[in-house]
Design a protein around this motif. Structure first.
Motif, PDB file in Angstrom:
ATOM      1  N   GLY A 168      37.892  32.376  44.819  1.00 41.62           N
ATOM      2  CA  GLY A 168      36.793  32.210  45.737  1.00 41.62           C
ATOM      3  C   GLY A 168      37.449  31.884  47.110  1.00 41.62           C
ATOM      4  N   SER A 169      38.723  30.984  46.807  1.00 39.79           N
ATOM      5  CA  SER A 169      39.177  30.625  48.263  1.00 39.79           C
ATOM      6  C   SER A 169      39.816  31.496  49.076  1.00 39.79           C
ATOM      7  CB  SER A 169      40.276  29.489  47.784  1.00 39.79           C
ATOM      8  OG  SER A 169      41.141  29.926  47.098  1.00 39.79           O
ATOM      9  N   SER A 170      40.506  32.645  48.265  1.00 42.90           N
ATOM     10  CA  SER A 170      41.255  33.669  48.893  1.00 42.90           C
ATOM     11  C   SER A 170      40.428  34.581  49.396  1.00 42.90           C
ATOM     12  CB  SER A 170      42.169  34.418  47.990  1.00 42.90           C
ATOM     13  OG  SER A 170      41.571  34.694  46.840  1.00 42.90           O
ATOM     14  N   VAL A 171      39.145  34.852  48.838  1.00 41.89           N
ATOM     15  CA  VAL A 171      38.263  35.676  49.297  1.00 41.89           C
ATOM     16  C   VAL A 171      37.595  35.138  50.757  1.00 41.89           C
ATOM     17  CG1 VAL A 171      35.882  36.884  48.827  1.00 41.89           C
ATOM     18  CG2 VAL A 171      37.680  36.951  47.108  1.00 41.89           C
ATOM     19  N   ALA A 172      37.200  33.863  50.530  1.00 40.49           N
ATOM     20  CA  ALA A 172      36.677  33.225  51.737  1.00 40.49           C
ATOM     21  C   ALA A 172      37.678  33.463  53.000  1.00 40.49           C
ATOM     22  CB  ALA A 172      36.562  31.889  51.466  1.00 40.49           C
ATOM     23  N   ALA A 173      39.061  33.241  52.530  1.00 43.11           N
ATOM     24  CA  ALA A 173      40.017  33.234  53.846  1.00 43.11           C
ATOM     25  C   ALA A 173      40.145  34.611  54.333  1.00 43.11           C
ATOM     26  CB  ALA A 173      41.241  32.823  53.227  1.00 43.11           C
ATOM     27  N   PHE A 174      39.909  35.572  53.459  1.00 41.67           N
ATOM     28  CA  PHE A 174      40.116  36.861  53.890  1.00 41.67           C
ATOM     29  C   PHE A 174      38.882  37.235  54.729  1.00 41.67           C
ATOM     30  CE2 PHE A 174      38.514  41.229  53.189  1.00 41.67           C
ATOM     31  CZ  PHE A 174      39.758  42.084  53.935  1.00 41.67           C
ATOM     32  N   ALA A 175      37.469  36.809  54.350  1.00 43.68           N
ATOM     33  CA  ALA A 175      36.479  37.103  55.129  1.00 43.68           C
ATOM     34  C   ALA A 175      36.486  36.278  56.469  1.00 43.68           C
ATOM     35  CB  ALA A 175      35.105  36.511  54.328  1.00 43.68           C
ATOM     36  N   ASP A 176      37.044  35.037  56.612  1.00 43.93           N
ATOM     37  CA  ASP A 176      37.086  34.194  57.565  1.00 43.93           C
ATOM     38  C   ASP A 176      37.994  35.128  58.474  1.00 43.93           C
ATOM     39  OD1 ASP A 176      35.525  32.462  56.848  1.00 43.93           O
ATOM     40  OD2 ASP A 176      37.084  31.050  56.383  1.00 43.93           O
ATOM     41  N   LYS A 177      39.225  35.627  57.887  1.00 46.22           N
ATOM     42  CA  LYS A 177      40.170  36.252  58.747  1.00 46.22           C
ATOM     43  C   LYS A 177      39.581  37.661  59.756  1.00 46.22           C
ATOM     44  CE  LYS A 177      43.722  38.914  57.990  1.00 46.22           C
ATOM     45  NZ  LYS A 177      44.807  39.562  56.972  1.00 46.22           N
ATOM     46  N   ILE A 236      28.667  34.952  30.491  1.00 42.37           N
ATOM     47  CA  ILE A 236      28.474  35.545  32.084  1.00 42.37           C
ATOM     48  C   ILE A 236      28.859  34.543  32.956  1.00 42.37           C
ATOM     49  CG2 ILE A 236      27.064  36.683  33.812  1.00 42.37           C
ATOM     50  CD1 ILE A 236      28.169  38.717  31.523  1.00 42.37           C
ATOM     51  N   LEU A 237      27.948  33.509  32.737  1.00 44.69           N
ATOM     52  CA  LEU A 237      28.285  32.130  33.661  1.00 44.69           C
ATOM     53  C   LEU A 237      29.705  31.599  33.881  1.00 44.69           C
ATOM     54  CD1 LEU A 237      25.869  31.096  35.482  1.00 44.69           C
ATOM     55  CD2 LEU A 237      25.873  29.145  33.784  1.00 44.69           C
ATOM     56  N   SER A 238      30.065  31.449  32.491  1.00 50.98           N
ATOM     57  CA  SER A 238      31.587  31.099  32.400  1.00 50.98           C
ATOM     58  C   SER A 238      32.605  32.029  33.187  1.00 50.98           C
ATOM     59  CB  SER A 238      32.096  30.539  31.189  1.00 50.98           C
ATOM     60  OG  SER A 238      31.753  31.774  30.412  1.00 50.98           O
ATOM     61  N   ILE A 239      32.451  33.144  33.108  1.00 52.91           N
ATOM     62  CA  ILE A 239      33.306  34.118  33.738  1.00 52.91           C
ATOM     63  C   ILE A 239      33.280  34.204  35.050  1.00 52.91           C
ATOM     64  CG2 ILE A 239      33.366  36.604  34.148  1.00 52.91           C
ATOM     65  CD1 ILE A 239      32.896  36.910  31.202  1.00 52.91           C
ATOM     66  N   ILE A 240      31.678  34.087  35.580  1.00 52.58           N
ATOM     67  CA  ILE A 240      31.512  33.992  37.196  1.00 52.58           C
ATOM     68  C   ILE A 240      32.278  32.714  37.723  1.00 52.58           C
ATOM     69  CG2 ILE A 240      29.708  33.323  38.893  1.00 52.58           C
ATOM     70  CD1 ILE A 240      28.006  35.241  37.314  1.00 52.58           C
ATOM     71  N   ILE A 241      32.087  31.581  37.113  1.00 54.20           N
ATOM     72  CA  ILE A 241      32.602  30.165  37.425  1.00 54.20           C
ATOM     73  C   ILE A 241      34.221  30.426  37.283  1.00 54.20           C
ATOM     74  CG2 ILE A 241      33.095  27.870  36.847  1.00 54.20           C
ATOM     75  CD1 ILE A 241      30.431  27.869  35.912  1.00 54.20           C
ATOM     76  N   TYR A 242      34.722  31.205  36.458  1.00 53.09           N
ATOM     77  CA  TYR A 242      36.229  31.146  36.469  1.00 53.09           C
ATOM     78  C   TYR A 242      36.696  32.204  37.747  1.00 53.09           C
ATOM     79  CZ  TYR A 242      40.764  33.089  35.084  1.00 53.09           C
ATOM     80  OH  TYR A 242      42.101  33.503  35.221  1.00 53.09           O
ATOM     81  N   GLY A 243      35.946  33.200  37.906  1.00 56.56           N
ATOM     82  CA  GLY A 243      36.091  34.045  39.116  1.00 56.56           C
ATOM     83  C   GLY A 243      35.885  33.456  40.331  1.00 56.56           C
ATOM     84  N   VAL A 244      34.859  32.365  40.280  1.00 54.88           N
ATOM     85  CA  VAL A 244      34.735  31.743  41.944  1.00 54.88           C
ATOM     86  C   VAL A 244      35.993  31.031  41.881  1.00 54.88           C
ATOM     87  CG1 VAL A 244      33.325  30.178  42.850  1.00 54.88           C
ATOM     88  CG2 VAL A 244      32.211  32.224  42.146  1.00 54.88           C
ATOM     89  N   LYS A 245      36.315  30.067  40.950  1.00 53.97           N
ATOM     90  CA  LYS A 245      37.201  29.296  40.881  1.00 53.97           C
ATOM     91  C   LYS A 245      38.678  29.755  41.370  1.00 53.97           C
ATOM     92  CE  LYS A 245      35.366  25.034  39.749  1.00 53.97           C
ATOM     93  NZ  LYS A 245      35.056  24.148  40.751  1.00 53.97           N
ATOM     94  N   LYS A 246      38.870  30.825  40.800  1.00 52.38           N
ATOM     95  CA  LYS A 246      40.061  31.523  40.889  1.00 52.38           C
ATOM     96  C   LYS A 246      40.244  32.335  42.162  1.00 52.38           C
ATOM     97  CE  LYS A 246      43.953  33.438  38.872  1.00 52.38           C
ATOM     98  NZ  LYS A 246      44.979  34.084  37.960  1.00 52.38           N
TER      99      LYS A 246
END
Lengths: 161, 252
Positions: free
Chosen positions: B113-122, B101-111
């Motif tokens: 994370g940045s675009s979700v953060a950008a969307f939230a910032d927008k 589960i942890l590795s899946i979460i890390i993969y998701g965040v890495k893949k």
């Protein structure tokens, strides 16, 4: 029969036109046209009428004493000056307008003070990106939710949404 | 993350350099009147520095003076070994699940994370921009309103001009009326005098005409038939002599 000088106070029509609010422009134009026509008529009338050549008539009219009688009566005649009935009305109007204008200026100053207060609030408030919800509610009280009166989401009447 | 925030803001408030987390929290005086009235410092834009994606940099900095640069890693390794050897933590199938589960979460965040953060910032920026636009609009509106009010006041000051103009009009009308009366009197007198003169002229002309008529009539009445005959004969003889002289002139 000496001519009478009129004490006219010069009106600067250009400055006057600048001061007229746009919604009273037509009334101003009507006043201006009327004043101009009156002034033109006044200028077209010479101040004293052409003098009568009494000696010519005295030699031309044979009937003795007639011209003298005319002359004496003409010289004795005092032309009555027209009575000014409107100045008092205008003065009353002006005092009334002064009262209204002073009240308007007072109201206007009050409005300006209110606007400046709001402006100051806007200028002094915390930038939006550094605000907390409490700051927002303090700055704009209308955003505060009344959770006591409306305990369920959205905490305000549905009609206000 | 929030604990880091406390550390960071505590550091900022104290104004001192690097201090340990515990020390900052112990020495930070919360809920004093001077601080509660002070403006809240703006939130940091970026998160603090972390090692291996989870361990705050401050822990390492805190341990360095006591343990040296390998100390934190030694502490972590020792902690894990201790948990395992004392069987405080037992490795079973749950651990496998947790790891996957942890590795899946890390993969998701890495893949993502940045675009979700950008969307939230927008989203956030749009909200801020909207609020700012409303604020700017109301500020310009207020400034405009103040200017308008001042202009209206200035216009009201001009009312004396209106009354001056009105008074001028009345004075001019009175003067026109007066002058018209003067002119009327003079013209009427002049007309009557002219009438007298014309009447005299008429009398004289009628008298002359009458006199001429009377003289003509009396002259014609005084002529006798004898005189008329003589005058006609005289005329004929005159014509004859005239004709002769003209004929002689033509021949010659």
């Amino acid at each position: 029969m000496a001519g009478r000088r009129v004490a006219l106070k010069a009106v600067d029509w250009l400055a006057f036109a600048e001061r007229v609010p746009p919604n009273q422009k037509s009334m101003f134009n009507a006043l201006k046209t009327r004043s101009d026509s009156i002034a033109a008529k006044l200028n077209s009338l010479p101040q004293t009428p052409a003098a009568i050549d009494w000696s010519f008539y005295r030699s031309a009219v044979a009937k003795a004493g007639m011209v003298e009688e005319f002359e004496n009566k003409f010289k004795a005649l005092q032309v009555p000056e027209p009575i000014d009935t409107q100045s008092s009305a205008i003065n009353a109007q002006e005092t009334e307008a002064n009262v209204g204008a002073l009240a308007y200026i007072e109201n206007s100053k009050a409005r300006i003070a209110q606007y400046e207060k709001e402006l100051e609030k806007f200028n002094n408030m915390i930038p939006f990106d550094q605000m907390t919800i409490e700051d927002l509610n303090n700055t704009f009280p209308e955003t505060k939710l009344d959770k006591v009166k409306y305990p369920y989401w959205p905490h305000k009447p549905i009609s206000d949404l | 993350m929030l604990s880091r925030l406390v550390i960071v803001s505590g550091n900022a408030l104290k104004g001192s350099g690097l201090l340990g987390a515990g020390l900052v929290q112990a020495s930070r005086s919360l809920h004093t009147s001077s601080q509660s009235l002070a403006p809240v410092p703006p939130l940091p834009k970026e998160g603090g520095k972390v090692r291996h994606g989870i361990f705050p940099e401050e822990i390492f900095q805190f341990l360095y003076p006591k343990t040296g640069v390998t100390g934190p890693y030694m502490l972590g390794t020792g902690l894990i070994v201790y948990l395992l050897s004392k069987e405080l933590y037992v490795i079973n199938q749950e651990t496998i699940y947790a790891a996957s589960i942890l590795s899946i979460i890390i993969y998701g965040v890495k893949k993502y994370g940045s675009s979700v953060a950008a969307f939230a910032d927008k989203l956030n920026e749009e909200k801020m921009a909207k609020a700012q636009a409303v604020k700017d609009a109301s500020v310009t509106g207020l400034i405009q309103a103040i200017e308008n009010e001042k202009k209206e006041q200035w216009r009201v000051e001009g009312r004396s001009m209106l009354f001056d103009a009105k008074r001028n009009n009345v004075a001019m009308l009175l003067e026109i009326n007066y002058r018209e009366r003067l002119h009327m009197v003079t013209n009427e007198v002049k007309r009557r005098l002219d009438y007298q003169v014309a009447l005299q002229d008429l009398h004289r002309r009628m008298e002359q005409e009458h006199m001429v008529n009377w003289v003509e009539k009396s002259v014609i009445g005084s002529l006798t038939p004898q005189q008329e005959k003589e005058s006609i004969a005289k005329c004929i003889s005159d014509l004859k002599t005239l004709a002769k002289t003209t004929q002689a002139k033509v021949v010659a």
